[in-house]
Design a protein around this motif. Sequence first.
Motif, PDB file in Angstrom:
ATOM      1  N   CYS A  12     -51.040  63.761 -29.165  1.00 46.54           N
ATOM      2  CA  CYS A  12     -51.099  64.734 -28.065  1.00 46.54           C
ATOM      3  C   CYS A  12     -49.717  64.979 -27.468  1.00 46.54           C
ATOM      4  O   CYS A  12     -49.347  66.115 -27.190  1.00 46.54           O
ATOM      5  CB  CYS A  12     -52.058  64.250 -26.974  1.00 46.54           C
ATOM      6  SG  CYS A  12     -53.779  64.292 -27.468  1.00 46.54           S
ATOM      7  N   VAL A  54     -47.830  68.561 -27.220  1.00 51.06           N
ATOM      8  CA  VAL A  54     -47.437  69.093 -25.908  1.00 51.06           C
ATOM      9  C   VAL A  54     -45.928  69.282 -25.857  1.00 51.06           C
ATOM     10  O   VAL A  54     -45.438  70.284 -25.345  1.00 51.06           O
ATOM     11  CB  VAL A  54     -47.926  68.150 -24.782  1.00 51.06           C
ATOM     12  CG1 VAL A  54     -47.286  68.515 -23.463  1.00 51.06           C
ATOM     13  CG2 VAL A  54     -49.439  68.221 -24.676  1.00 51.06           C
ATOM     14  N   TRP A  76     -44.887  64.885 -18.957  1.00 50.97           N
ATOM     15  CA  TRP A  76     -44.674  63.484 -18.583  1.00 50.97           C
ATOM     16  C   TRP A  76     -43.639  63.441 -17.469  1.00 50.97           C
ATOM     17  O   TRP A  76     -42.483  63.797 -17.661  1.00 50.97           O
ATOM     18  CB  TRP A  76     -44.213  62.678 -19.799  1.00 50.97           C
ATOM     19  CG  TRP A  76     -45.312  62.507 -20.797  1.00 50.97           C
ATOM     20  CD1 TRP A  76     -45.616  63.355 -21.824  1.00 50.97           C
ATOM     21  CD2 TRP A  76     -46.269  61.470 -20.851  1.00 50.97           C
ATOM     22  NE1 TRP A  76     -46.702  62.896 -22.514  1.00 50.97           N
ATOM     23  CE2 TRP A  76     -47.132  61.731 -21.939  1.00 50.97           C
ATOM     24  CE3 TRP A  76     -46.494  60.320 -20.086  1.00 50.97           C
ATOM     25  CZ2 TRP A  76     -48.184  60.893 -22.283  1.00 50.97           C
ATOM     26  CZ3 TRP A  76     -47.539  59.488 -20.437  1.00 50.97           C
ATOM     27  CH2 TRP A  76     -48.369  59.778 -21.515  1.00 50.97           C
ATOM     28  N   GLU A  86     -51.890  72.551 -19.405  1.00 51.70           N
ATOM     29  CA  GLU A  86     -50.563  72.135 -19.884  1.00 51.70           C
ATOM     30  C   GLU A  86     -50.280  70.712 -19.386  1.00 51.70           C
ATOM     31  O   GLU A  86     -50.568  70.375 -18.238  1.00 51.70           O
ATOM     32  CB  GLU A  86     -49.504  73.096 -19.357  1.00 51.70           C
ATOM     33  CG  GLU A  86     -48.122  72.851 -19.899  1.00 51.70           C
ATOM     34  CD  GLU A  86     -47.122  73.899 -19.437  1.00 51.70           C
ATOM     35  OE1 GLU A  86     -45.934  73.705 -19.727  1.00 51.70           O
ATOM     36  OE2 GLU A  86     -47.511  74.886 -18.786  1.00 51.70           O
ATOM     37  N   THR A  87     -49.714  69.888 -20.244  1.00 46.55           N
ATOM     38  CA  THR A  87     -49.443  68.491 -19.918  1.00 46.55           C
ATOM     39  C   THR A  87     -47.955  68.202 -20.019  1.00 46.55           C
ATOM     40  O   THR A  87     -47.286  68.659 -20.940  1.00 46.55           O
ATOM     41  CB  THR A  87     -50.216  67.558 -20.876  1.00 46.55           C
ATOM     42  OG1 THR A  87     -51.612  67.809 -20.729  1.00 46.55           O
ATOM     43  CG2 THR A  87     -49.946  66.096 -20.569  1.00 46.55           C
ATOM     44  N   SER A 112     -52.590  55.911 -20.958  1.00 49.09           N
ATOM     45  CA  SER A 112     -52.359  56.564 -19.669  1.00 49.09           C
ATOM     46  C   SER A 112     -52.708  55.649 -18.506  1.00 49.09           C
ATOM     47  O   SER A 112     -52.136  55.746 -17.441  1.00 49.09           O
ATOM     48  CB  SER A 112     -53.157  57.868 -19.582  1.00 49.09           C
ATOM     49  OG  SER A 112     -54.530  57.601 -19.749  1.00 49.09           O
ATOM     50  N   THR A 129     -51.445  66.682 -16.047  1.00 53.19           N
ATOM     51  CA  THR A 129     -52.050  67.851 -16.683  1.00 53.19           C
ATOM     52  C   THR A 129     -52.442  68.840 -15.596  1.00 53.19           C
ATOM     53  O   THR A 129     -53.157  68.471 -14.653  1.00 53.19           O
ATOM     54  CB  THR A 129     -53.290  67.457 -17.517  1.00 53.19           C
ATOM     55  OG1 THR A 129     -52.887  66.484 -18.491  1.00 53.19           O
ATOM     56  CG2 THR A 129     -53.873  68.660 -18.226  1.00 53.19           C
ATOM     57  N   GLN A 162     -48.335  60.791 -16.966  1.00 54.22           N
ATOM     58  CA  GLN A 162     -48.848  62.024 -17.564  1.00 54.22           C
ATOM     59  C   GLN A 162     -49.467  62.893 -16.467  1.00 54.22           C
ATOM     60  O   GLN A 162     -50.232  62.405 -15.642  1.00 54.22           O
ATOM     61  CB  GLN A 162     -49.892  61.697 -18.624  1.00 54.22           C
ATOM     62  CG  GLN A 162     -50.420  62.919 -19.327  1.00 54.22           C
ATOM     63  CD  GLN A 162     -51.462  62.569 -20.386  1.00 54.22           C
ATOM     64  OE1 GLN A 162     -51.932  61.445 -20.456  1.00 54.22           O
ATOM     65  NE2 GLN A 162     -51.809  63.537 -21.187  1.00 54.22           N
TER      66      GLN A 162
END
Length: 139
Positions: free
Chosen positions: A11, A15, A70, A67-68, A38, A102, A100
């Motif tokens: 993932c 992203v 960090w 949308e994610t 996470s 989102t 994380q």
Amino acid sequence: LNFHCFIMSVCVALVSARFQRSLSLRLSTLPRVRPCCSRLCSTKPADAAEPNLAALKPKVIEMEAGETVWWCACGYSTEQPFCNGSHQSVSDGKTFQPIQFTASESKKYAFCTCKRSKKGALCDGSHKYIKNEQYDQTQ
């Protein structure tokens, strides 16, 4: 490496590629984060040192729903407010882990850059209680 961490790795890679295209960044400037569970990223040990004060104002970023990113928790990333892996060179590399985030909806989000927010990645106004002298000493 458990299955959950493997899925998180995939993932993050997807992203990061989307993030790179949307901001027209070169591949070399993408955050290089070693993904982990996470639940581990969202907490830091009670005995953790204070993070670096990256700035005294939040960074407002427009994001699309789903949308994610960090978020940098150590304050040493040169890509504020996002992680670039700098936490690995700060102390033992385990004290600070990226968080994380989102987007729940398409809108502008104010990301914390003082690293003192009680709301994790998002600004809660904690920077208003930091004296300029404290900020100057960290620079």
